[in-house]
Write an enzyme that holds these catalytic residues in place. Structure first.
Site, PDB file in Angstrom:
ATOM      1  N   CYS A  82       0.840  -1.189   0.000  1.00  0.00           N
ATOM      2  CA  CYS A  82       0.000   0.000   0.000  1.00  0.00           C
ATOM      3  C   CYS A  82       0.883   1.250   0.000  1.00  0.00           C
ATOM      4  O   CYS A  82       1.869   1.337   0.734  1.00  0.00           O
ATOM      5  CB  CYS A  82      -0.916   0.000   1.214  1.00  0.00           C
ATOM      6  SG  CYS A  82      -1.863   1.531   1.435  1.00  0.00           S
TER       7      CYS A  82
ATOM      8  N   ASP B 224       0.088  -6.085  -0.512  1.00  0.00           N
ATOM      9  CA  ASP B 224      -0.997  -6.345  -1.456  1.00  0.00           C
ATOM     10  C   ASP B 224      -0.573  -7.529  -2.319  1.00  0.00           C
ATOM     11  O   ASP B 224       0.446  -7.471  -3.014  1.00  0.00           O
ATOM     12  CB  ASP B 224      -1.246  -5.126  -2.355  1.00  0.00           C
ATOM     13  CG  ASP B 224      -1.783  -3.933  -1.589  1.00  0.00           C
ATOM     14  OD1 ASP B 224      -2.594  -4.142  -0.665  1.00  0.00           O
ATOM     15  OD2 ASP B 224      -1.389  -2.795  -1.914  1.00  0.00           O
TER      16      ASP B 224
END
Length: 281
Positions: free
Chosen positions: A188, A195
């Site tokens: 992120c 992620d």
């Protein structure tokens, strides 16, 4: 314009449970695209396919209702919606009465369209589809089609985007192929949280060196950027370094906070894929 750092990401937040469209936090796409040298007309088509698994509201008698929501956000929108703000917005439906699912759908379309098209000369709308519980049994799980790059036994030493790794055999006969990997990982932009994603790259052009392509995809492992921005970076790097005549890049990221984001970028108009989750989603 809103900045990622000013959003609710990584901050203690109160969760509203009554309808509140002000929770939506649009972030301009232009600044990250400028890093890629993208100004003016976009060199790609596509959309961001969102899935929201945590959507619930009350009917006119106060009984909870629920649905899975699919959102289609065109890549031409000037803004994305920061994902935590979308979670807060969807959560604000939970103690609010609506007459029907159609009313909920219309409210979602109006509010989210306003946010992503804010500032556009000719604003439009996003796509919204609600799946009610009576069709949940029809939901499928599929992996991305294509030849898996993960079969290759490669040495990986770079963990920030390394486009210099990309190479195509310019003198060879052009090929048409689809390549996939489950090893995409980035972080992120604001919080640094991981992620996890799977990616599908389809192209027509000089054969791309598959080992180098896998090493390049792995190089995103410590990179901080939103999902949509990572996919656009991958598209532009492959486009510029491998010189295909046609290219599409499609990523499906695992969900966080009941949301998954699945961006598609293509050099040519094409039908959007069905928003079907893979096993990790």
């Amino acid at each position: 314009m809103n900045s990622p750092e000013q959003s609710t990401l990584g901050k203690t937040t109160s969760y509203p449970d009554h309808y509140d469209p002000s929770q939506l936090y649009p972030i301009e796409r232009a600044s990250k695209r400028a890093e890629l040298g993208l100004t003016g007309a976009l060199p790609f088509f596509g959309a961001d396919l969102w899935t929201a698994f945590e959507l619930s509201w009350l009917n006119s008698r106060g009984k909870p209702q629920l649905a899975i929501a699919h959102f289609t956000v065109p890549c031409e929108t000037p803004n994305i919606i920061e994902s935590k703000s979308l979670k807060l917005y969807l959560g604000s439906f939970s103690n609010t009465q609506f007459a029907s699912a159609d009313e909920v759908r219309a409210r979602l379309r109006a509010d989210m369209s306003e946010a992503v098209w804010r500032g556009a000369e000719q604003p439009s709308t996003i796509g919204v589809r609600l799946l009610l519980p009576d069709v949940f049994d029809n939901e499928r799980v599929e992996e991305l089609a294509g030849l898996s790059l993960d079969r290759l036994d490669v040495e990986c030493t770079e963990y920030t985007p390394a486009p210099h790794l990309l190479r195509a055999a310019a003198g060879e006969t052009p090929v048409e192929e689809t390549l996939t990997s489950n090893l995409l990982k980035s972080n992120c932009l604001v919080t640094g949280q991981p992620d996890w994603g799977s990616i599908q790259i389809s192209y027509v052009g000089p054969p791309i060196d598959q080992e180098r392509l896998l090493q390049y995809l792995v190089s995103f492992r410590n990179h901080n950027e939103f999902h949509e921005q990572c996919v656009e970076r991958i598209f532009m790097d492959v486009w510029r370094h491998c010189h295909p005549t046609r290219l599409s890049v499609y990523a499906r990221y695992t969900r966080r906070g009941g949301l998954d984001i699945n961006p598609l970028r293509a050099s040519h108009p094409l039908a959007l894929p069905p928003n079907i989750r893979n096993a990790r989603q």
